[in-house]
Write an enzyme that holds these catalytic residues in place. Structure first.
Site, PDB file in Angstrom:
ATOM      1  N   TRP B 356       0.836  -1.216   0.000  1.00  0.00           N
ATOM      2  CA  TRP B 356       0.000   0.000   0.000  1.00  0.00           C
ATOM      3  C   TRP B 356       0.862   1.253   0.000  1.00  0.00           C
ATOM      4  CZ3 TRP B 356      -1.847   3.319   4.388  1.00  0.00           C
ATOM      5  CH2 TRP B 356      -1.040   3.187   5.534  1.00  0.00           C
ATOM      6  N   ASP B 357       2.152   1.078   0.250  1.00  0.00           N
ATOM      7  CA  ASP B 357       3.114   2.174   0.162  1.00  0.00           C
ATOM      8  C   ASP B 357       2.949   2.953  -1.135  1.00  0.00           C
ATOM      9  OD1 ASP B 357       3.936   0.235   1.994  1.00  0.00           O
ATOM     10  OD2 ASP B 357       6.051   0.691   1.755  1.00  0.00           O
ATOM     11  N   GLU B 485       1.317  -1.314  12.972  1.00  0.00           N
ATOM     12  CA  GLU B 485       1.438  -2.779  13.093  1.00  0.00           C
ATOM     13  C   GLU B 485       1.892  -3.215  14.486  1.00  0.00           C
ATOM     14  OE1 GLU B 485       3.984  -3.292   9.751  1.00  0.00           O
ATOM     15  OE2 GLU B 485       2.358  -3.956   8.430  1.00  0.00           O
ATOM     16  N   LYS B 597       3.839   2.302  16.083  1.00  0.00           N
ATOM     17  CA  LYS B 597       4.916   2.150  15.102  1.00  0.00           C
ATOM     18  C   LYS B 597       4.890   3.271  14.076  1.00  0.00           C
ATOM     19  CE  LYS B 597       6.580  -1.292  11.742  1.00  0.00           C
ATOM     20  NZ  LYS B 597       6.108  -2.353  10.841  1.00  0.00           N
ATOM     21  N   GLN B 598       3.719   3.565  13.582  1.00  0.00           N
ATOM     22  CA  GLN B 598       3.625   4.576  12.522  1.00  0.00           C
ATOM     23  C   GLN B 598       2.253   5.221  12.559  1.00  0.00           C
ATOM     24  OE1 GLN B 598       3.499   1.373   9.186  1.00  0.00           O
ATOM     25  NE2 GLN B 598       2.661   3.195   8.243  1.00  0.00           N
TER      26      GLN B 598
END
Lengths: 767, 767
Positions: B356-357, B485, B597-598
């Site tokens: 999906w990046d 994640e 994480k993000q």
């Protein structure tokens, strides 16, 4: 449902060969004696579908972990039960044609597991390319009288023709595990030697240095003697003999093969070869019949202690006997280094030997049928692993001790984060077994000598693992997997929270007891363990403020936070062809569904039975059982016990049959991998604790029996604090007979009765 | 922080050899041209720590999945970027001594990646066992003017002595992947041939039949001609020449090696050999300088379109150029079968080429610098995979389409249940890219021709994936993993619920548009897709009743159900030596912690920016960013953009530097595996959308720039609907210059300005 076996009280009978299901038959036909075991493989070559399996208790291999995506904390190695030297092998040629039941024409094939005396019998007739028939009969057993000995009699009778017969009895160490992660061979050859009629092979594991010597000696007996030609064969990790002779028309020629298996677990490494040779020589000298007699006598004794007799329901009878038989084949409690592997000696799947199954499902069977010392050995096994459990907790950043999910030596060897790191309720089961043992035996010394240390360290783990939530002034346990593995990484699993708090409570209770009754030992323990008032207070605070998810509208415990947000279907809504779910649904779908793999809330109601009234049990059972797919072999038994208690007799019986015949009927479609040994003890519980309603209360036994509608009578035996009781339940009465022991009081249907020495109590059956 | 490279505006410079960190240098020094790429390996033998890597776009291998515990639905194969024929190899001997920088004495070593013109230069002096010095200079490039061509010049100059020099230029197909799951070799030899000065090798993958021909031709040029001896070498999957000559004292001998690489992705299989030979011949005839000139001119053009210039902050300048350079090396958008692999051509780790990046992080960079057609190719790539995405949904028991987490051809190839099955938010990113493209380009035809089908099928997935909760009259999404994640299998991830609902909304909006503006096409689509009123109503119901977790006391969105039950620490509370968490904490500990994480909630604020006011963004940023460890390379960029928007300039700059120099400074300690290509586009976003405040609103561009305190000036270029703009921001002004295009209106600080053809708009910088 497909019927694999003929229904029979004492035998498991395969009629006709079933090449497509051969692995299932091999699993069920496994033999074991607590020291070693073999699957129901054929002696002669078989090129069809088969899982070759010879296993030796306590001999394992640290197979390098296979994992898609590595996570910090995973073990490097997975301790695996390993397939060892094949010692049953006897290749057979009739008139130069190799006998291979996958290819050779065969009729009247029968494979019979005799549970009464623990042997495997095969009879069949082969038809060669010239249409000549030859009868074969093969009988084998692994002696439980002398656990390093196995024996096989292999008989050949040509019908209406003389036949040139070639036997190749051999020992073959060139074996492997199907589940080897990287196709590694685990064994290396150390030593071998073969001469006519005799040979041995010593192999060792590539890592950990387990040495195993296997020796064989054989004789050939003929009704009518013929010239016999014998050659020796040596190959890599293999020794054999090739015996060629003439088997006369309608006469029987029998090869008796005697095997001994010794390991450096039991003898110094440099002695195992001599020991194996010595033992095989003794066995040979005794002869097949005498060895078998000793073996079958030992089985008679085991059955006398542990048999459950059911009248009027042969399927149920066969089921429970099969379960008891396999349990006794797997673990006899005489070696405190061993434990009860989930597949016993019947397959490779699952590594390690010890799961929470031991404490949660197997413990009671051994406690009541094999006695206190065996049960204590099981507790001591964990006590000896306490340091490893502390290391394991530390590895995960935690205080105290976290016992491993799967282990061989105390080290964790499982590698799924949702299980290894999160299925922490296992820690409470270790503590529960201590409680259970002391409740049953009254042996408080155990607490002072060993138990308290385990209780304190597991409590420390829990106290570090909870999360205090200041907004709710509650302690929570986040990110766990409960007994129901069809949920992963949930918050506040009711069972886990309940058992964690119970673990802390029991530790504090034992602390009070030791302080009063064992002040000197207690003081030493306080020092050794560095136990502080502050710590004890923290535990009390956690007990007081533990959070328990609850569904107000239904007055049931909520399995975990958010369970009620699921779509609340029942198992009956699932199309039949989608079952079992774990073979048909992707994991996410299983997880977000409401379907339950095994007892979770119900498991808590079972363990802490005294805390919950019948109505509470009913409400929770009514809510959760219809949503339970029982895809863990450990599920039906606990549900059956609770169903019995709440008066759901038909349900209790249905679930009993499911647990009792799980492998015989291949209900979960995975018997080909091996048997579900640990759940077999659950079957025993379903009868004794479920139908018999047996509990330990106030230092004595209490019974509340009922009898399933289609049974005429059933009986079981119980060892309890020096008493041996036989409980018989008929359509009208409950008869409790004391076969050993002094006068003592028991309870039946909540009434007290004096059970006299050598006497009995007879009570009218409650309907 | 360790400094690996010299700070320089256009070059990445390693001074002195760093054997211990060689893999990091190799990753950073990678060259690529969209068609193929190589890590910064040495031409000559190197026995030290190195990851050999030659990669060819679109050539992959279906490596058999490695998994500890199989789950239904896992893919059998994991598509892997594979290490192909090593074509750079030139072994070197000086006076019979093999040059191996792990063993040979070396001084003045420099490895320089020139980003301006896309080449790698190495200069060093080796000292032989007799203390004689020889200078080496090696330059190589992969042509972006002719993408099947590479060239190397390898120069040797003995200082103060004559030297016998042996070169062995070769092609070596006997290569493997370090991450091969079962140590499988992926290539088999098909054909090879070698003569003096020339050779080729054709290999093919064991599965899928990718054929790759590599040809080489070389010349040796000496200042002072000497006798040259040439031998040919052939080995398994290997061809080479051995050239021995005398290099005269202080004179330079140069070997020019020309390489061509062709595959059956571009030519018929039986033509690739001839094509490779023809191309290498042409390259040889052009010569090194001419080839390089063409190549560097192409780079000049690329930089003209995509360079970002920063004055006053060389570290920041180097960072952004490195990011843009690597993006342009990885994907140039001319081949619609390709996509942007997370490691590009710089390493093996991560399979597949598409995450999906692409849609969430890379899309805007290519849209604004490479143009509409390239962006459309990226959309079409997914359109072509729609059928596979439908199969994927079906495999998981779902309707509609679920795009894979990781893919090469549209099939899922990742195998962690918590990612593969549960990180479903990716589906909305595919839809979002369509929205994003149309918003930017105004190309509504795309919706009618392709986009709507994708929108409908993703919507169908969402509509089937939600769980209606009758007790709350809400739709929920259970059991997901969000962008963060460090949470797995959570319920109601705010981002996922928000984007799922947005996906449905946008589909309905496009439906209205097509109905009105493309009635004929619309009717065809309704038929093709079997779209019903009932279905549309269900979508509306879901939109209306979607559940969004929310923290009332803080007025922030709750990342998922139960997030607020965690212990709410901040990153500053974590001891430094426990970072990065993913290398130090066990997974359960990470999961139950509050650490992120993000960007997760923040990612939603970024995508759906218009829906949330600055105060909302601030509150959520203030709550979540201090709990974010940014251990995904995709994290800092999005946070930086939002920090810019809410006026947190220092934070925005700090996070910009973190994303820009992630690999140059090896911040996440994993650059040795390869570069984080996809997050590099996020770095571009941090400047253009963050510092520049660029958005597309009402069919035009809007800017709200600021300048970081330590910058004097920065500029970037934007392609927008036929306009080429250069935006320059100084300490005082914002200058928007139209370099190409007609008059049009733009917005700066929410004011309208007419930007004339060839003219500019100058606005005072807002402080």
């Amino acid at each position: 449902m497909k019927q694999y076996f003929k229904v029979d009280e004492w035998n498991i009978i395969e009629e006709g060969l079933h090449p497509e299901d051969n692995r299932i038959y091999e699993s069920v036909m496994s033999l074991g004696n607590g020291h070693m075991g073999i699957r129901g493989n054929f002696e002669e070559s078989y090129s069809g579908n088969s899982l070759q399996g010879t296993y030796i208790a306590g001999v394992y291999y640290p197979d390098k972990t296979k994992v898609g995506w590595w996570k910090v904390g995973y073990p490097e190695y997975y301790a695996k039960v390993i397939n060892a030297t094949n010692f049953i092998g006897i290749d057979l040629y009739i008139n130069g044609e190799k006998v291979d039941l996958a290819k050779t024409k065969v009729k009247d094939f029968k494979r019979i597991l005799n549970m009464k005396h623990g042997y495997l019998l095969r009879t069949f007739t082969i038809i060669d390319s010239k249409n000549r028939e030859t009868k074969i009969e093969v009988k084998r057993f692994l002696s439980i009288a002398d656990k390093e000995i196995a024996a096989i009699s292999y008989s050949v009778t040509p019908i209406g023709h003389d036949a040139k017969v070639t036997f190749i009895p051999y020992l073959d160490g060139y074996v492997s595990n199907e589940d080897s992660n990287y196709n590694e061979k685990f064994w290396v050859e150390i030593d071998k030697w073969v001469e006519k009629y005799k040979g041995y092979l010593t192999v060792k594991t590539k890592k950990l240095n387990f040495y195993v010597s296997t020796a064989m000696k054989y004789s050939v007996i003929q009704d009518d003697k013929t010239e016999v030609d014998v050659e020796t064969i040596e190959k890599k990790k293999y020794v054999g003999n090739k015996i060629t002779l003439i088997a006369k028309k309608d006469k029987t020629t029998t090869l008796y093969k005697y095997i001994s298996v010794t390991t450096n677990r039991d003898y110094p490494t440099d002695k195992i070869k001599d020991k194996a040779l010595e033992k095989v020589e003794n066995a040979y000298n005794k002869g097949f019949e005498k060895l078998f007699h000793e073996h079958s006598k030992a089985w008679d004794k085991l059955w006398e202690e542990s048999d459950i007799v059911i009248e009027g329901d042969t399927k149920a009878q066969q089921g429970i006997r099969f379960n008891i038989f396999q349990l006794n084949q797997t673990y006899l409690g005489d070696d405190p280094r061993l434990n009860i592997g989930p597949k016993g000696f019947t397959g490779e799947k699952y590594g390690g030997s010890t799961y929470w199954d031991t404490e949660a499902f197997c413990f009671n069977f051994y406690l009541s049928t094999r006695g206190e010392q065996v049960a204590k050995n099981l507790l001591l096994y964990r006590y000896k692993h306490l340091e490893k459990a502390k290391e394991n907790a530390k590895k995960l950043g935690m205080k105290g001790a976290l016992y491993p999910m799967v282990t061989m030596t105390g080290e964790e060897c499982h590698n799924e984060w949702e299980i290894t790191f999160e299925e922490i309720h296992r820690n409470a089961a270790i503590s529960y077994a201590i409680f259970n043992y002391v409740r049953y035996t009254g042996d408080k010394n155990y607490l002072a000598d060993y138990g308290f240390e385990v209780l304190v360290e597991t409590s420390r783990y829990w106290a570090d693992r909870v999360t205090y939530n200041p907004r709710k002034d509650k302690y929570m346990i986040l990110g766990v997997t409960g007994p129901n593995e069809y949920e992963n990484n949930v918050n506040n699993n009711w069972y886990t929270n309940t058992m964690a708090s119970w673990n802390l409570e029991y530790t504090l209770k034992v602390k009070e007891l030791l302080e009063t009754e064992y002040p000197e030992k207690y003081n030493k323990l306080v020092n050794k363990l560095n136990l502080t008032e502050e710590e004890l207070n923290k535990w009390k605070d956690i007990i007081n403020k533990m959070y328990y998810p609850y569904v107000e509208s239904l007055d049931v415990f909520e399995q975990q936070d958010g369970y009620m947000d699921k779509e609340l279907k029942v198992v009956e809504d699932i199309p039949k062809d989608e079952l079992p779910l774990n073979q048909n649904w992707s994991w996410d779908r299983i997880l977000r569904s409401c379907f339950i793999k095994q007892a979770d809330v119900i498991q808590g109601l079972y363990f802490l039975s005294d805390r919950f009234d019948i109505e509470t049990k009913k409400r929770n059972f009514d809510f959760y059982e219809p949503r339970t797919v029982h895809e863990s072999s450990l599920s039906p038994c606990v549900h059956s016990v609770i169903a019995s208690e709440i008066g759901y007799k038909d349900k209790a019986y249905e679930l009993y049959l499911r647990t009792a015949r799980l492998d015989l009927d291949n209900i979960n479609k995975d018997t080909d991998d091996g048997l579900h040994i640990t759940s077999m003890a659950g079957t025993w519980m379903a009868i004794v604790e479920g139908f018999g309603g047996m509990k330990v209360k106030n230092n004595t036994l209490s019974f509340k029996p009922f009898i399933p509608d289609n049974w005429n009578k059933y009986s079981f035996k119980i060892l309890f604090r020096g008493h041996l009781l036989k409980i018989t339940v008929t359509k009208k009465e409950v008869i409790i007979k004391q076969e050993k022991g002094q006068n003592f009081n028991i309870r039946v249907y909540d009434e007290n009765y004096l059970l006299p020495k050598d006497g009995k109590v007879i009570v009218k059956l409650n309907k």
